[in-house]
Design a protein around this motif. Structure first.
Motif, PDB file in Angstrom:
ATOM      1  N   ALA A  10       1.149  -6.134  -6.782  1.00 57.88           N
ATOM      2  CA  ALA A  10       2.029  -6.421  -5.642  1.00 57.88           C
ATOM      3  C   ALA A  10       3.494  -6.113  -5.976  1.00 57.88           C
ATOM      4  N   ALA A  11       3.926  -6.505  -7.180  1.00 62.50           N
ATOM      5  CA  ALA A  11       5.314  -6.261  -7.570  1.00 62.50           C
ATOM      6  C   ALA A  11       5.601  -4.770  -7.691  1.00 62.50           C
ATOM      7  N   GLN A  47       6.896   2.209  -0.671  1.00 56.79           N
ATOM      8  CA  GLN A  47       5.859   1.169  -0.618  1.00 56.79           C
ATOM      9  C   GLN A  47       4.551   1.744  -0.106  1.00 56.79           C
ATOM     10  N   ASP A  48       4.626   2.560   0.928  1.00 59.07           N
ATOM     11  CA  ASP A  48       3.404   3.178   1.460  1.00 59.07           C
ATOM     12  C   ASP A  48       2.771   4.109   0.436  1.00 59.07           C
ATOM     13  N   LYS A  49       3.611   4.852  -0.295  1.00 55.61           N
ATOM     14  CA  LYS A  49       3.096   5.755  -1.319  1.00 55.61           C
ATOM     15  C   LYS A  49       2.358   4.973  -2.410  1.00 55.61           C
ATOM     16  N   MET A  50       2.988   3.903  -2.887  1.00 61.15           N
ATOM     17  CA  MET A  50       2.352   3.105  -3.935  1.00 61.15           C
ATOM     18  C   MET A  50       1.085   2.425  -3.417  1.00 61.15           C
ATOM     19  N   ARG A  51       1.112   1.968  -2.186  1.00 59.79           N
ATOM     20  CA  ARG A  51      -0.063   1.316  -1.615  1.00 59.79           C
ATOM     21  C   ARG A  51      -1.225   2.306  -1.517  1.00 59.79           C
ATOM     22  N   GLN A  52      -0.923   3.535  -1.096  1.00 58.21           N
ATOM     23  CA  GLN A  52      -1.960   4.559  -1.008  1.00 58.21           C
ATOM     24  C   GLN A  52      -2.456   4.949  -2.397  1.00 58.21           C
ATOM     25  N   LEU A  53      -1.537   5.045  -3.352  1.00 60.46           N
ATOM     26  CA  LEU A  53      -1.910   5.412  -4.713  1.00 60.46           C
ATOM     27  C   LEU A  53      -2.866   4.387  -5.314  1.00 60.46           C
ATOM     28  N   TYR A  54      -2.619   3.113  -5.031  1.00 64.82           N
ATOM     29  CA  TYR A  54      -3.482   2.065  -5.577  1.00 64.82           C
ATOM     30  C   TYR A  54      -4.896   2.117  -5.004  1.00 64.82           C
ATOM     31  N   GLN A  55      -5.071   2.779  -3.875  1.00 62.73           N
ATOM     32  CA  GLN A  55      -6.422   2.959  -3.356  1.00 62.73           C
ATOM     33  C   GLN A  55      -7.258   3.805  -4.320  1.00 62.73           C
ATOM     34  N   TYR A  56      -6.600   4.753  -4.989  1.00 61.84           N
ATOM     35  CA  TYR A  56      -7.297   5.597  -5.964  1.00 61.84           C
ATOM     36  C   TYR A  56      -7.380   4.915  -7.327  1.00 61.84           C
ATOM     37  N   ASP A 140       4.488  -9.917  12.548  1.00 67.71           N
ATOM     38  CA  ASP A 140       3.583  -9.322  11.565  1.00 67.71           C
ATOM     39  C   ASP A 140       4.094  -9.678  10.173  1.00 67.71           C
ATOM     40  N   ILE A 141       3.269  -9.426   9.141  1.00 65.72           N
ATOM     41  CA  ILE A 141       3.687  -9.690   7.768  1.00 65.72           C
ATOM     42  C   ILE A 141       4.936  -8.881   7.459  1.00 65.72           C
ATOM     43  N   PHE A 142       5.876  -9.504   6.739  1.00 61.42           N
ATOM     44  CA  PHE A 142       7.153  -8.857   6.436  1.00 61.42           C
ATOM     45  C   PHE A 142       6.961  -7.460   5.849  1.00 61.42           C
ATOM     46  N   THR A 143       7.769  -6.529   6.335  1.00 64.63           N
ATOM     47  CA  THR A 143       7.874  -5.202   5.760  1.00 64.63           C
ATOM     48  C   THR A 143       9.330  -4.986   5.379  1.00 64.63           C
ATOM     49  N   ASP A 144       9.591  -4.750   4.099  1.00 64.47           N
ATOM     50  CA  ASP A 144      10.961  -4.578   3.615  1.00 64.47           C
ATOM     51  C   ASP A 144      11.825  -5.767   4.036  1.00 64.47           C
ATOM     52  N   PRO A 145      11.442  -7.001   3.651  1.00 68.78           N
ATOM     53  CA  PRO A 145      12.151  -8.195   4.122  1.00 68.78           C
ATOM     54  C   PRO A 145      13.553  -8.350   3.555  1.00 68.78           C
ATOM     55  N   VAL A 146      14.458  -8.861   4.397  1.00 64.30           N
ATOM     56  CA  VAL A 146      15.831  -9.171   3.991  1.00 64.30           C
ATOM     57  C   VAL A 146      16.137 -10.591   4.449  1.00 64.30           C
ATOM     58  N   THR A 147      16.991 -11.288   3.708  1.00 57.96           N
ATOM     59  CA  THR A 147      17.337 -12.665   4.021  1.00 57.96           C
ATOM     60  C   THR A 147      18.805 -12.761   4.413  1.00 57.96           C
ATOM     61  N   LEU A 148      19.082 -13.427   5.530  1.00 61.15           N
ATOM     62  CA  LEU A 148      20.446 -13.602   6.012  1.00 61.15           C
ATOM     63  C   LEU A 148      21.124 -14.759   5.270  1.00 61.15           C
ATOM     64  N   PRO A 149      22.441 -14.861   5.352  1.00 60.51           N
ATOM     65  CA  PRO A 149      23.146 -15.973   4.688  1.00 60.51           C
ATOM     66  C   PRO A 149      22.665 -17.348   5.140  1.00 60.51           C
ATOM     67  N   CYS A 150      22.114 -17.449   6.359  1.00 63.95           N
ATOM     68  CA  CYS A 150      21.613 -18.738   6.843  1.00 63.95           C
ATOM     69  C   CYS A 150      20.277 -19.112   6.205  1.00 63.95           C
ATOM     70  N   GLY A 151      19.649 -18.155   5.509  1.00 59.53           N
ATOM     71  CA  GLY A 151      18.407 -18.425   4.803  1.00 59.53           C
ATOM     72  C   GLY A 151      17.163 -17.912   5.488  1.00 59.53           C
ATOM     73  N   GLY A 196       4.414 -10.807   0.268  1.00 64.71           N
ATOM     74  CA  GLY A 196       3.813 -10.113   1.398  1.00 64.71           C
ATOM     75  C   GLY A 196       2.804  -9.077   0.945  1.00 64.71           C
ATOM     76  N   GLU A 197       3.162  -8.323  -0.088  1.00 60.59           N
ATOM     77  CA  GLU A 197       2.242  -7.318  -0.615  1.00 60.59           C
ATOM     78  C   GLU A 197       1.009  -7.977  -1.218  1.00 60.59           C
ATOM     79  N   ALA A 198       1.204  -9.088  -1.925  1.00 63.16           N
ATOM     80  CA  ALA A 198       0.074  -9.793  -2.521  1.00 63.16           C
ATOM     81  C   ALA A 198      -0.885 -10.295  -1.436  1.00 63.16           C
TER      82      ALA A 198
END
Length: 211
Positions: A10-11, A47-56, A140-151, A196-198
């Motif tokens: 996942a990492a 992320q998509d490239k690595m996800r596809q690569l892990y299929q192999y 949907d599950i986070f894709t490329d998540p970012v966190t605002l100053p409010c948390g 999210g990836e996990a």
């Protein structure tokens, strides 16, 4: 023990920034066919490239995974070192549990209630986890998540699109409505990204095993 690239799947999917050199290395060593190489290259994001690569990678022997690891380490030294250090810290903080001889003095009724509660929590846990990993904008599950100053956390694309539809001099959090006179700089939330990836990988594995 699982291979390093399996333990940190996942990492690695969420944090490897450039995949092309890794693909070239795998192709040169005969671990990817031309078709597989092209399939990975044509996906839009790292992320998509690595996800596809892990299929192999799923069906590779450890000797082939060693080659994959070397390609990752050569092109992503700080990331691999960070993951190795996190393993060392985890092992240091989690010594092997020693057997104890404690006796459960609770009554049969109490033990039954505890077992029922554990079973209930086990069923509900995936639902709670999905809720925690769901973007309130796209649901949907986070894709490329970012966190605002409010948390509060959102997909990068979701919060960017939301702000584009707001007044150019004002940006606000869709959940708590906190306003920012100047749009805050967005930084990826790597921990949420890895979770999210996990979760995605767990769902894929569960679906694969049920077939």
């Amino acid at each position: 023990m699982d291979h390093f690239i399996d333990r940190h799947r996942a990492a690695l999917i969420s944090r490897v920034p450039r995949v092309e050199r890794i693909l070239d290395h795998l192709l040169q060593n005969g671990l990817l066919t031309d078709e597989q190489y092209d399939n990975v290259r044509c996906t839009p994001t790292s992320q998509d490239k690595m996800r596809q690569l892990y299929q192999y990678v799923r069906g590779w022997a450890n000797s082939n995974k060693d080659i994959f690891y070397e390609a990752l380490r050569t092109n992503n030294v700080p990331l691999i070192q960070d993951l190795q250090n996190s393993e060392m810290v985890h092992r240091a903080n989690n010594p092997r549990l020693q057997e104890t001889c404690t006796t459960d003095a609770s009554s049969p009724t109490e033990r039954s209630m505890k077992q029922e509660e554990k079973a209930k929590n086990k069923v509900l846990a995936p639902t709670y986890l999905r809720d925690a990993l769901t973007c309130l904008c796209c649901l949907d599950i986070f894709t490329d998540p970012v966190t605002l100053p409010c948390g509060h956390t959102y997909c990068m694309a979701c919060i960017t699109k939301t702000w584009e539809n707001q007044h150019e001099r004002e940006a606000s959090c869709p959940e708590c409505r906190r306003s920012y006179l100047k749009k805050p700089e967005l930084h990826r939330n790597y921990r949420m990204c890895e979770l999210g990836e996990a979760y995605r990988l767990h769902q894929e594995d569960a679906s694969h095993n049920s077939e």
